[in-house]
Design a protein around this motif. Structure first.
Motif, PDB file in Angstrom:
ATOM      1  N   THR A  33      11.241  18.151 -35.582  1.00  0.00           N
ATOM      2  CA  THR A  33      12.105  17.661 -34.501  1.00  0.00           C
ATOM      3  C   THR A  33      13.462  17.131 -35.001  1.00  0.00           C
ATOM      4  O   THR A  33      14.497  17.481 -34.420  1.00  0.00           O
ATOM      5  N   THR A  60       9.550  21.381 -30.873  1.00  0.00           N
ATOM      6  CA  THR A  60      10.469  21.038 -29.787  1.00  0.00           C
ATOM      7  C   THR A  60      10.012  19.834 -28.960  1.00  0.00           C
ATOM      8  O   THR A  60      10.822  19.226 -28.280  1.00  0.00           O
ATOM      9  N   MET A  63       9.211  18.249 -22.892  1.00  0.00           N
ATOM     10  CA  MET A  63       8.701  17.257 -21.932  1.00  0.00           C
ATOM     11  C   MET A  63       9.027  17.662 -20.492  1.00  0.00           C
ATOM     12  O   MET A  63       8.483  17.112 -19.559  1.00  0.00           O
ATOM     13  N   ASP A  64       9.935  18.629 -20.330  1.00  0.00           N
ATOM     14  CA  ASP A  64      10.350  19.048 -18.980  1.00  0.00           C
ATOM     15  C   ASP A  64      10.988  20.434 -19.092  1.00  0.00           C
ATOM     16  O   ASP A  64      11.292  20.894 -20.195  1.00  0.00           O
ATOM     17  N   ALA A  65      11.174  21.075 -17.951  1.00  0.00           N
ATOM     18  CA  ALA A  65      11.781  22.411 -17.909  1.00  0.00           C
ATOM     19  C   ALA A  65      11.065  23.337 -18.897  1.00  0.00           C
ATOM     20  O   ALA A  65      11.690  24.067 -19.665  1.00  0.00           O
ATOM     21  N   GLY A  66       9.736  23.310 -18.838  1.00  0.00           N
ATOM     22  CA  GLY A  66       8.891  24.009 -19.815  1.00  0.00           C
ATOM     23  C   GLY A  66       9.239  25.465 -20.033  1.00  0.00           C
ATOM     24  O   GLY A  66       9.476  25.892 -21.158  1.00  0.00           O
ATOM     25  N   TYR A  68      11.900  27.236 -19.125  1.00  0.00           N
ATOM     26  CA  TYR A  68      13.301  27.454 -19.537  1.00  0.00           C
ATOM     27  C   TYR A  68      13.529  27.087 -21.008  1.00  0.00           C
ATOM     28  O   TYR A  68      14.124  27.855 -21.779  1.00  0.00           O
ATOM     29  N   GLU A  69      13.031  25.916 -21.386  1.00  0.00           N
ATOM     30  CA  GLU A  69      13.261  25.473 -22.765  1.00  0.00           C
ATOM     31  C   GLU A  69      12.487  26.337 -23.767  1.00  0.00           C
ATOM     32  O   GLU A  69      13.015  26.697 -24.824  1.00  0.00           O
ATOM     33  N   LEU A  84       4.634  18.486 -25.098  1.00  0.00           N
ATOM     34  CA  LEU A  84       3.905  17.224 -25.164  1.00  0.00           C
ATOM     35  C   LEU A  84       2.723  17.187 -24.196  1.00  0.00           C
ATOM     36  O   LEU A  84       2.859  17.588 -23.035  1.00  0.00           O
ATOM     37  N   VAL A  86       1.638  14.564 -22.898  1.00  0.00           N
ATOM     38  CA  VAL A  86       1.953  13.566 -21.861  1.00  0.00           C
ATOM     39  C   VAL A  86       2.858  14.129 -20.766  1.00  0.00           C
ATOM     40  O   VAL A  86       3.179  13.437 -19.807  1.00  0.00           O
ATOM     41  N   TYR A  88       3.958  16.782 -17.583  1.00  0.00           N
ATOM     42  CA  TYR A  88       3.242  17.246 -16.394  1.00  0.00           C
ATOM     43  C   TYR A  88       2.568  18.593 -16.665  1.00  0.00           C
ATOM     44  O   TYR A  88       3.060  19.381 -17.476  1.00  0.00           O
ATOM     45  N   GLU A  90       2.643  21.118 -14.855  1.00  0.00           N
ATOM     46  CA  GLU A  90       3.607  22.167 -14.519  1.00  0.00           C
ATOM     47  C   GLU A  90       4.475  22.532 -15.726  1.00  0.00           C
ATOM     48  O   GLU A  90       4.888  23.687 -15.882  1.00  0.00           O
ATOM     49  N   THR A  91       4.783  21.530 -16.550  1.00  0.00           N
ATOM     50  CA  THR A  91       5.625  21.777 -17.725  1.00  0.00           C
ATOM     51  C   THR A  91       4.856  22.592 -18.763  1.00  0.00           C
ATOM     52  O   THR A  91       5.372  23.577 -19.304  1.00  0.00           O
ATOM     53  N   ILE A 111       0.414  13.532 -29.073  1.00  0.00           N
ATOM     54  CA  ILE A 111       0.989  12.223 -29.431  1.00  0.00           C
ATOM     55  C   ILE A 111       1.165  11.365 -28.171  1.00  0.00           C
ATOM     56  O   ILE A 111       1.687  11.832 -27.157  1.00  0.00           O
ATOM     57  N   GLY A 112       0.702  10.133 -28.259  1.00  0.00           N
ATOM     58  CA  GLY A 112       0.914   9.185 -27.171  1.00  0.00           C
ATOM     59  C   GLY A 112      -0.011   9.363 -25.976  1.00  0.00           C
ATOM     60  O   GLY A 112       0.097   8.619 -25.003  1.00  0.00           O
TER      61      GLY A 112
ATOM     62  N   LEU B  37      18.287  21.731 -28.013  1.00  0.00           N
ATOM     63  CA  LEU B  37      17.300  22.610 -28.653  1.00  0.00           C
ATOM     64  C   LEU B  37      17.980  23.861 -29.198  1.00  0.00           C
ATOM     65  O   LEU B  37      17.577  24.402 -30.216  1.00  0.00           O
ATOM     66  N   MET B  63      10.448  10.973 -29.114  1.00  0.00           N
ATOM     67  CA  MET B  63       9.036  10.626 -28.887  1.00  0.00           C
ATOM     68  C   MET B  63       8.415  10.001 -30.133  1.00  0.00           C
ATOM     69  O   MET B  63       7.336   9.428 -30.070  1.00  0.00           O
ATOM     70  N   TYR B  88       5.524   5.280 -28.067  1.00  0.00           N
ATOM     71  CA  TYR B  88       5.035   3.972 -28.524  1.00  0.00           C
ATOM     72  C   TYR B  88       6.181   2.952 -28.549  1.00  0.00           C
ATOM     73  O   TYR B  88       7.340   3.312 -28.776  1.00  0.00           O
ATOM     74  N   PHE B 137      12.258  18.018 -13.647  1.00  0.00           N
ATOM     75  CA  PHE B 137      12.700  19.291 -13.064  1.00  0.00           C
ATOM     76  C   PHE B 137      11.484  20.097 -12.597  1.00  0.00           C
ATOM     77  O   PHE B 137      11.484  20.658 -11.501  1.00  0.00           O
ATOM     78  N   ASP B 138      10.446  20.098 -13.451  1.00  0.00           N
ATOM     79  CA  ASP B 138       9.269  20.930 -13.168  1.00  0.00           C
ATOM     80  C   ASP B 138       8.448  20.471 -11.964  1.00  0.00           C
ATOM     81  O   ASP B 138       7.587  21.212 -11.498  1.00  0.00           O
TER      82      ASP B 138
END
Lengths: 209, 209
Positions: A33, A60, A63-66, A68-69, A84, A86, A88, A90-91, A111-112, B37, B63, B88, B137-138
């Motif tokens: 990362t 990567t 965490m969002d825009a699964g 697309y990213e 991640l 953690v 959603y 959907e992601t 993680i987390g 990214l 994260m 964390y 977004f998702d």
């Protein structure tokens, strides 16, 4: 059983030197990362070009825009991306959709995650390839989490995905992990900060099944 | 009240054109996660160099390895970095430590946080600058989360940090958010995908207090 070397703190040149010298001991080269935050997919592209036979994982931590990213990373040569646990559903599902489109793979980084057994069961139903237990770098010194115990929890519940383990794995803790079983063992500092990184990679790979 | 434009889908050239034309309507230029990214801190450095008076936020969604990752971004010109609320405490505290060292700022992105009131209270004690409610977004299309309701929750509990709001904010939903109050309003698609992005930024900024 695959050895994944997490390349977090080395320059691209040093990474290439390590992969060259380690021969086939390193199965997966992880562009960490911090490396991605600095240079994006540039090192991913460079490693894939120079080492077409080594799998390149882009850590990567989506965490969002699964979709697309992930698509942006697969397009640029990543064989595996991380999302991640953690995030959603959907992601994660979006990342899986992108992976299927490109014939690539998905690792879920747990993680987390608070309830590891429950979330692993859920994630296992989403078509992901790997579920990775991960003791955060920032809490490794607190001793509040044990990668081996987490791995046992995941191994007990998964039916579709394979397990992976990360977070402070070293030569001394490797055997117990190998015995428990995991498809991928991720090693960062123990290799990158070793006096001779490629020799350490070889020594660790030799102990794996 | 500051307008933060999330630059996710534009090229660097288009971002620069937008910032140029928008004059002082855009207070904070956000280099979005997909952009990072792809290119790492390169666009952050470029924007900071060309627009020294605009704050540049790197949407890093840290994260783990908080201090190390944040430091890498501050060094390369970021004025604000983001860290995830689901990480964390040690990670958030590491990011704050790096920010204090460089005289920069920290935004905690509350995306995916289950108990928003409780976590906001905790995070508010850690020396962060902004707590940002964020509808992913998702899940925006599912309607399961309302940025305005989340903002009210955070505004009720914070004593030290300031609030920010992100996730599908558009001209039609702006007035209610302005009325509730937030230090930073983050707008992505509504600006970037507008027929005339700089005019949209101006129109939105005019409605802010």
């Amino acid at each position: 059983m695959k050895l994944q070397a997490a390349l977090d703190t080395l320059t691209l040149e040093k990474c290439e030197e390590l992969l060259e010298k380690a021969g086939n001991s390193i199965d997966i080269a992880e562009v960490g990362t911090p490396f991605i935050l600095k240079e994006g997919m540039v090192p991913v592209q460079a490693l894939k070009k120079r080492f077409p036979d080594i799998l390149v994982l882009a850590d990567t931590k989506i965490m969002d825009a699964g979709e697309y990213e992930a698509e942006g990373c697969f397009k640029r040569g990543a064989d595996i991306v991380t999302v991640l646990g953690v995030s959603y559903d959907e992601t994660i599902e979006g990342v899986v959709k992108a992976a299927k489109k490109y014939g690539k793979q998905v690792m879920v980084d747990m993680i987390g995650v608070k309830d590891l057994a429950k979330r692993s069961e859920e994630v296992d139903q989403m078509g992901v390839d790997y579920i990775c237990v991960h003791t955060a770098f920032d809490i490794q010194e607190t001793g509040q989490q044990d990668p081996l115990e987490d791995l046992k929890i995941v191994n007990q519940v998964i039916k579709n995905a394979k397990s992976a383990v990360a977070g402070g794995v070293k030569l001394q803790t490797l055997d117990a992990i190998v015995q428990e079983g995991a498809e991928i063992i991720v090693v960062g500092g123990a290799i990158c900060n070793a006096e001779d990184p490629s020799n350490m990679a070889k020594a660790m790979k030799e102990r794996m099944i």
